[in-house]
Design a protein around this motif. Structure first.
Motif, PDB file in Angstrom:
ATOM      1  N   SER A   1       0.855  -1.190   0.000  1.00  0.00           N
ATOM      2  CA  SER A   1       0.000   0.000   0.000  1.00  0.00           C
ATOM      3  C   SER A   1       0.901   1.253   0.000  1.00  0.00           C
ATOM      4  CB  SER A   1      -0.887  -0.012   1.246  1.00  0.00           C
ATOM      5  OG  SER A   1      -1.774   1.063   1.213  1.00  0.00           O
ATOM      6  N   GLU A   2       0.539   2.222  -0.823  1.00  0.00           N
ATOM      7  CA  GLU A   2       1.390   3.422  -0.919  1.00  0.00           C
ATOM      8  C   GLU A   2       0.576   4.707  -0.843  1.00  0.00           C
ATOM      9  OE1 GLU A   2       3.730   2.878  -4.488  1.00  0.00           O
ATOM     10  OE2 GLU A   2       5.192   1.621  -3.441  1.00  0.00           O
ATOM     11  N   PRO A   3      -0.173   4.906   0.266  1.00  0.00           N
ATOM     12  CA  PRO A   3      -0.870   6.188   0.392  1.00  0.00           C
ATOM     13  C   PRO A   3       0.166   7.311   0.541  1.00  0.00           C
ATOM     14  CG  PRO A   3      -1.004   4.971   2.457  1.00  0.00           C
ATOM     15  CD  PRO A   3      -0.328   4.071   1.465  1.00  0.00           C
ATOM     16  N   PRO A   4      -0.184   8.533   0.110  1.00  0.00           N
ATOM     17  CA  PRO A   4       0.816   9.614   0.143  1.00  0.00           C
ATOM     18  C   PRO A   4       1.321   9.928   1.548  1.00  0.00           C
ATOM     19  CG  PRO A   4      -1.371  10.421  -0.523  1.00  0.00           C
ATOM     20  CD  PRO A   4      -1.460   8.940  -0.456  1.00  0.00           C
ATOM     21  N   THR A   5       0.541   9.557   2.563  1.00  0.00           N
ATOM     22  CA  THR A   5       0.932   9.873   3.947  1.00  0.00           C
ATOM     23  C   THR A   5       1.971   8.910   4.507  1.00  0.00           C
ATOM     24  OG1 THR A   5      -1.002   8.575   4.550  1.00  0.00           O
ATOM     25  CG2 THR A   5      -1.226  10.972   4.628  1.00  0.00           C
ATOM     26  N   ALA A   6       2.203   7.787   3.838  1.00  0.00           N
ATOM     27  CA  ALA A   6       3.154   6.797   4.366  1.00  0.00           C
ATOM     28  C   ALA A   6       4.191   6.511   3.284  1.00  0.00           C
ATOM     29  CB  ALA A   6       2.411   5.521   4.747  1.00  0.00           C
ATOM     30  N   VAL A   7       5.411   6.934   3.515  1.00  0.00           N
ATOM     31  CA  VAL A   7       6.455   6.754   2.502  1.00  0.00           C
ATOM     32  C   VAL A   7       7.593   5.930   3.097  1.00  0.00           C
ATOM     33  CG1 VAL A   7       8.094   7.904   0.968  1.00  0.00           C
ATOM     34  CG2 VAL A   7       5.842   8.936   1.390  1.00  0.00           C
ATOM     35  N   LEU A   8       7.961   4.883   2.394  1.00  0.00           N
ATOM     36  CA  LEU A   8       9.076   4.027   2.796  1.00  0.00           C
ATOM     37  C   LEU A   8      10.169   4.202   1.742  1.00  0.00           C
ATOM     38  CD1 LEU A   8       9.946   1.828   4.841  1.00  0.00           C
ATOM     39  CD2 LEU A   8       9.030   0.128   3.246  1.00  0.00           C
ATOM     40  N   THR A   9      11.386   4.429   2.210  1.00  0.00           N
ATOM     41  CA  THR A   9      12.480   4.716   1.285  1.00  0.00           C
ATOM     42  C   THR A   9      13.554   3.644   1.399  1.00  0.00           C
ATOM     43  OG1 THR A   9      12.043   7.053   1.587  1.00  0.00           O
ATOM     44  CG2 THR A   9      14.127   6.498   0.580  1.00  0.00           C
ATOM     45  N   ALA A  10      14.069   3.208   0.240  1.00  0.00           N
ATOM     46  CA  ALA A  10      15.148   2.221   0.209  1.00  0.00           C
ATOM     47  C   ALA A  10      16.437   2.908  -0.201  1.00  0.00           C
ATOM     48  CB  ALA A  10      14.798   1.123  -0.787  1.00  0.00           C
ATOM     49  N   THR A  11      17.494   2.648   0.556  1.00  0.00           N
ATOM     50  CA  THR A  11      18.803   3.198   0.181  1.00  0.00           C
ATOM     51  C   THR A  11      19.825   2.072   0.155  1.00  0.00           C
ATOM     52  OG1 THR A  11      19.056   3.826   2.497  1.00  0.00           O
ATOM     53  CG2 THR A  11      18.518   5.590   0.955  1.00  0.00           C
ATOM     54  N   GLN A  12      20.749   2.179  -0.812  1.00  0.00           N
ATOM     55  CA  GLN A  12      21.769   1.137  -0.963  1.00  0.00           C
ATOM     56  C   GLN A  12      23.086   1.625  -0.372  1.00  0.00           C
ATOM     57  OE1 GLN A  12      22.641  -0.001  -5.010  1.00  0.00           O
ATOM     58  NE2 GLN A  12      23.120  -2.105  -4.397  1.00  0.00           N
ATOM     59  N   GLY A  13      23.618   0.869   0.582  1.00  0.00           N
ATOM     60  CA  GLY A  13      24.912   1.214   1.176  1.00  0.00           C
ATOM     61  C   GLY A  13      25.929   0.135   0.868  1.00  0.00           C
ATOM     62  N   THR A  14      27.080   0.226   1.533  1.00  0.00           N
ATOM     63  CA  THR A  14      28.127  -0.767   1.270  1.00  0.00           C
ATOM     64  C   THR A  14      27.703  -2.157   1.753  1.00  0.00           C
ATOM     65  OG1 THR A  14      29.107  -0.074   3.347  1.00  0.00           O
ATOM     66  CG2 THR A  14      30.064   0.858   1.313  1.00  0.00           C
ATOM     67  N   ASP A  15      26.814  -2.199   2.751  1.00  0.00           N
ATOM     68  CA  ASP A  15      26.373  -3.503   3.273  1.00  0.00           C
ATOM     69  C   ASP A  15      24.991  -3.893   2.743  1.00  0.00           C
ATOM     70  OD1 ASP A  15      25.045  -1.506   4.573  1.00  0.00           O
ATOM     71  OD2 ASP A  15      25.181  -2.405   6.564  1.00  0.00           O
ATOM     72  N   GLY A  16      24.586  -3.362   1.609  1.00  0.00           N
ATOM     73  CA  GLY A  16      23.318  -3.769   0.993  1.00  0.00           C
ATOM     74  C   GLY A  16      22.222  -2.734   1.163  1.00  0.00           C
ATOM     75  N   TRP A  17      21.002  -3.143   0.869  1.00  0.00           N
ATOM     76  CA  TRP A  17      19.850  -2.227   0.903  1.00  0.00           C
ATOM     77  C   TRP A  17      19.272  -2.139   2.314  1.00  0.00           C
ATOM     78  CZ3 TRP A  17      17.954   0.701  -3.138  1.00  0.00           C
ATOM     79  CH2 TRP A  17      18.448   0.408  -4.412  1.00  0.00           C
ATOM     80  N   ARG A  18      18.788  -0.935   2.666  1.00  0.00           N
ATOM     81  CA  ARG A  18      18.134  -0.710   3.964  1.00  0.00           C
ATOM     82  C   ARG A  18      16.840   0.084   3.724  1.00  0.00           C
ATOM     83  NH1 ARG A  18      20.903  -2.695   8.730  1.00  0.00           N
ATOM     84  NH2 ARG A  18      22.762  -3.564   7.795  1.00  0.00           N
ATOM     85  N   LEU A  19      15.824  -0.233   4.508  1.00  0.00           N
ATOM     86  CA  LEU A  19      14.540   0.465   4.382  1.00  0.00           C
ATOM     87  C   LEU A  19      14.279   1.310   5.620  1.00  0.00           C
ATOM     88  CD1 LEU A  19      12.184  -2.422   3.102  1.00  0.00           C
ATOM     89  CD2 LEU A  19      13.771  -0.992   1.786  1.00  0.00           C
TER      90      LEU A  19
END
Ligand SMILES: Cc1cc2nc3c(=O)[nH]c(=O)nc-3n(C[C@H](O)[C@H](O)[C@H](O)COP(=O)(O)OP(=O)(O)OC[C@H]3O[C@@H](n4cnc5c(N)ncnc54)[C@H](O)[C@@H]3O)c2cc1C
Length: 316
Positions: free
Chosen positions: A81-99
């Motif tokens: 679910s992706e309502p505008p009020t709830a945003v989850l972001t994924a970032t890639q670092g040296t040890d992999g992806w984090r949310l």
């Protein structure tokens, strides 16, 4: 004050019993069996179905996107679910992806072992798998579920902090698949089963119905029987032909729209035939109706009809 009829919370054992085996995936030649299994659970217990269906959807998604299936003992959710009020972001670092961020409508958060979640990346929305439970930096955010309908499926808004995640397919791949839409038909199969459960109250009392009651029962049977036939035809089509994404979308939008209409018709006819009695004195019926009224709101109503009406005629 708690309502005396409310069923006990869904347990790991309840869920394990329905997630232990792999179910046939859409297009496998047994699509109708898959949808019928979802429908059968839903006729009895909609919140349980709301947790069982995503596990089997996750298995199909993982297969579509080239990832291994759920392991033994694992229970998976799909939180997309992706309502505008709830945003989850994924970032890639040296040890992999984090949310990090907020994910709304996470059903079964305290019961599942893994989840497929969508998160924003610089390339757009992408699907990730996460382990849920000990070790993950996950807390509750947002308002708690306070309505009676579907309260037993433990749907929460989650606050994720730096949660390790594995990408599943490239950005955009989750929604850009025929299987996304075939999975959406699985949800409609749950609504249909739920409506059969509501209709069972009227069927059980059919011998006592007056002429108006019998007319309501006729309307209920017509709505359900034609929807059953539509599912049979759709399953046959899906098993015979590898649908493109646009063909699957059109099928899903049509079938979901038809099913949502049938559900609303069944709830209305059963209520008008039986009056307030079952809603007042039959706790299991009242709870099932409340569950179904919430569950069917996952249909996006006129927004979905607009999407169907906006399809190009030559897309299918
Ligand atoms: C019981 C249940 C369990 C769910 N579990 C999951 C899950 O496990 N995983 C998952 O991915 N999703 C889950 N969902 C969420 C579902 O997939 C949708 O994301 C959700 O139904 C919201 O859809 P939508 O945002 O597209 O809203 P739509 O139904 O398409 O549209 C609602 C519209 O109304 C607007 N609106 C809302 N409130 C108001 C207001 N007060 N006044 C005016 N406008 C308003 C919204 O902004 C929005 O535009 C669950 C939903 C339900 C009902």
């Amino acid at each position: 004050m708690s309502l005396s009829h409310s069923r006990p919370p869904i347990s790991h054992d309840d869920l394990r019993a329905h997630t232990r085996d792999l179910w046939p995936v859409p297009g496998s030649g047994e699509t109708l069996r898959r949808w019928s299994m979802m429908s059968a659970i839903s006729a009895i217990d909609l919140p349980l179905a709301k947790l069982v269906e995503p596990h089997h959807d996750a298995a199909a998604i993982l297969g579509d996107l080239g990832a291994p299936p759920p392991g033994a003992g694992e229970i998976w959710a799909v939180w997309a679910s992706e309502p505008p009020t709830a945003v989850l972001t994924a970032t890639q670092g040296t040890d992999g992806w984090r949310l990090s961020g907020v994910k709304a409508f996470c059903s079964g958060a305290s019961l599942v072992t893994h989840a497929l979640v969508t998160a924003e990346t610089s390339d757009g929305s992408r699907l990730f798998s996460i382990e849920v439970g000990s070790g993950t930096q996950v807390g509750a955010a947002g308002p708690s579920w306070s309505g009676p309908g579907m309260s037993r499926c433990g749907t929460v808004t989650l606050d994720l902090h730096d949660v390790p995640a594995q990408p599943v397919g490239p950005a955009g791949a989750y929604v850009d698949r025929p299987g996304f839409w075939l999975g959406a038909i699985g949800i409609a199969a749950c609504w249909l089963g739920g409506a059969r459960g509501v209709a069972a109250t009227l069927e059980r009392g059919s011998a006592r119905l007056d002429a108006h009651g019998r007319a309501h029962l006729g309307a209920v049977r017509s709505a359900l029987d034609t929807t059953d036939l539509a599912f049979e035809a759709a399953a046959d089509l899906v098993d015979r032909q590898a649908l493109s994404t646009s063909q699957a979308r059109r099928l899903a939008l049509s079938l979901r729209g038809h099913t949502a209409g049938a559900v609303e018709s069944v709830i209305s006819h059963v209520g008008r035939a039986t009056g307030p009695g079952p809603l007042a004195f039959d706790g299991a019926h009242a709870e099932h109706v409340a569950d179904l009224q919430v569950f069917v709101r996952q249909h996006h109503a006129e927004r979905d009809m607009e999407q169907l009406g906006s399809e190009r005629a030559d897309d299918v």
